[in-house]
Design a protein around this motif. Sequence first.
Motif, PDB file in Angstrom:
ATOM      1  N   THR A 139       0.830  -1.193   0.000  1.00  0.00           N
ATOM      2  CA  THR A 139       0.000   0.000   0.000  1.00  0.00           C
ATOM      3  C   THR A 139       0.872   1.253   0.000  1.00  0.00           C
ATOM      4  OG1 THR A 139      -1.884   1.077   1.077  1.00  0.00           O
ATOM      5  CG2 THR A 139      -0.219   0.122   2.522  1.00  0.00           C
ATOM      6  N   ARG A 146      -7.881   5.346   4.513  1.00  0.00           N
ATOM      7  CA  ARG A 146      -7.907   4.841   3.138  1.00  0.00           C
ATOM      8  C   ARG A 146      -6.524   4.304   2.817  1.00  0.00           C
ATOM      9  NH1 ARG A 146      -9.712  10.092   3.206  1.00  0.00           N
ATOM     10  NH2 ARG A 146     -11.950  10.439   2.923  1.00  0.00           N
ATOM     11  N   PRO A 177      -4.957   2.500  -0.305  1.00  0.00           N
ATOM     12  CA  PRO A 177      -4.965   1.898  -1.646  1.00  0.00           C
ATOM     13  C   PRO A 177      -3.891   0.832  -1.754  1.00  0.00           C
ATOM     14  CG  PRO A 177      -3.965   4.078  -1.694  1.00  0.00           C
ATOM     15  CD  PRO A 177      -4.538   3.908  -0.318  1.00  0.00           C
ATOM     16  N   ILE A 198      -7.139  -9.113  -0.871  1.00  0.00           N
ATOM     17  CA  ILE A 198      -7.713  -7.910  -0.255  1.00  0.00           C
ATOM     18  C   ILE A 198      -8.684  -8.299   0.855  1.00  0.00           C
ATOM     19  CG2 ILE A 198      -9.197  -5.914  -0.655  1.00  0.00           C
ATOM     20  CD1 ILE A 198      -6.391  -5.515  -1.714  1.00  0.00           C
ATOM     21  N   ARG A 200      -8.280  -7.016   4.704  1.00  0.00           N
ATOM     22  CA  ARG A 200      -9.350  -6.186   5.280  1.00  0.00           C
ATOM     23  C   ARG A 200      -9.824  -6.696   6.634  1.00  0.00           C
ATOM     24  NH1 ARG A 200     -12.852  -4.963  -0.085  1.00  0.00           N
ATOM     25  NH2 ARG A 200     -11.878  -2.959  -0.643  1.00  0.00           N
ATOM     26  N   SER A 244      -9.620  -0.416   6.255  1.00  0.00           N
ATOM     27  CA  SER A 244      -9.466   0.756   5.386  1.00  0.00           C
ATOM     28  C   SER A 244      -8.784   0.438   4.060  1.00  0.00           C
ATOM     29  CB  SER A 244      -8.660   1.836   6.116  1.00  0.00           C
ATOM     30  OG  SER A 244      -7.405   1.333   6.528  1.00  0.00           O
ATOM     31  N   ARG A 252      -8.190  -0.569   0.336  1.00  0.00           N
ATOM     32  CA  ARG A 252      -8.983  -0.465  -0.891  1.00  0.00           C
ATOM     33  C   ARG A 252      -8.155  -0.969  -2.064  1.00  0.00           C
ATOM     34  NH1 ARG A 252     -11.995   5.462  -0.267  1.00  0.00           N
ATOM     35  NH2 ARG A 252     -12.782   5.109   1.848  1.00  0.00           N
ATOM     36  N   CYS A 260      -6.426  -1.355  -5.492  1.00  0.00           N
ATOM     37  CA  CYS A 260      -6.083  -0.365  -6.526  1.00  0.00           C
ATOM     38  C   CYS A 260      -5.404  -1.010  -7.726  1.00  0.00           C
ATOM     39  CB  CYS A 260      -5.201   0.743  -5.942  1.00  0.00           C
ATOM     40  SG  CYS A 260      -3.497   0.271  -5.579  1.00  0.00           S
TER      41      CYS A 260
END
Length: 357
Positions: A131, A154, A156, A169, A173, A178, A180, A182
């Motif tokens: 990330t 957030r 990504p 993912i 999570r 948080s 996300r 990408c």
Amino acid sequence: MKIAILGGGHGAYAAAADLSEAGHEVRLWRRDAAALHPVFRAGAITLKDAAGVREVPLALATADIAAALEGARLVVIPTPAIAQYDIALAMAPHLVDGQVVFLPPGTFGSYVMARLVKQSGNLADVAWAETGTLPYLARKHGEREVNVTVRAIRLPTGVYPARKSAETIAVIREAFPSVRACGDALSGALMNAGPVIHPPLMVMNAAPLQHFERWDIHNEGTQPAVRAVTDQLDRERIAVREAFGQGAPHYPLADHYENDRWMYGDAHKQLVKSGDWRENIDLHTHRYITEDTELGLAFLASAARYAGVDAPIAHGLLAIVGGFLGRDLRQGPRTFESLGLAALSKAELAQRLHHGE
């Protein structure tokens, strides 16, 4: 979930305490057994944040990486990228099918570490992800005490190989809601904020950093001229992302300074207010140079060269830092050229990132 945290820095201690408090079975590994001993002896980390101060017990604190990794569904490595080579070799004999390794952030370490593990002879089906920043703005205040100023809202995250993105993912999570998706590992690497924030701060604050015993590059050191260079460097990063077909959101760094839409929300004011970043910074050895410039910015500049994007700020900052370090940072170990990616076509690169090497 059983989680292994590998590392002994600010981010590792913050992750170990935070995830343990959230109910996960956390094993903290640090290679320096003597430095880890206070945590081992107490069986806990002291966590400080806006909610107060409390003791958070860990399932295990160990200098035995095999013990930390055994049965772990998720492996979190919040260490500087300069440590990734040694950690990859140390963990390689112990990784097994189905594990997820998460690098917050990675500096394209998901690809680099996966390659090292495979070259060591371990062909386990492991997913790697990275990330754009640490999940925490944190600083250690003692041998086993960590202060968390802000938590990311957030994150990504790109996955290598990208074909495993959905399930990877989902696992991450469970620990970091948080996160996300990408895209692939290259997209995740080009979300890395450190190589955009820190090189301009280091170069444009070089004189006060060498003159004063302690200097806050995020407070006095962030003046309009510095911001202007940082914003232009970030525009180069976004242009590189777009050249690779990576879509929005790009998490422009201006949001870090001006509003609450960035990875940490409205964090810059809290970061400055904490005082934790008023520190002594050596221009040759600090991770803002060794990680974010020598590796991260060099990677960004090489991606720009590969994609045909004009990036004068990235290359100019690299040249200046190379000037006081005494070497050409375009030849560093984490560039498209050094990693053997520059010879691939864009189609071949996309296929490798999706399927794996």
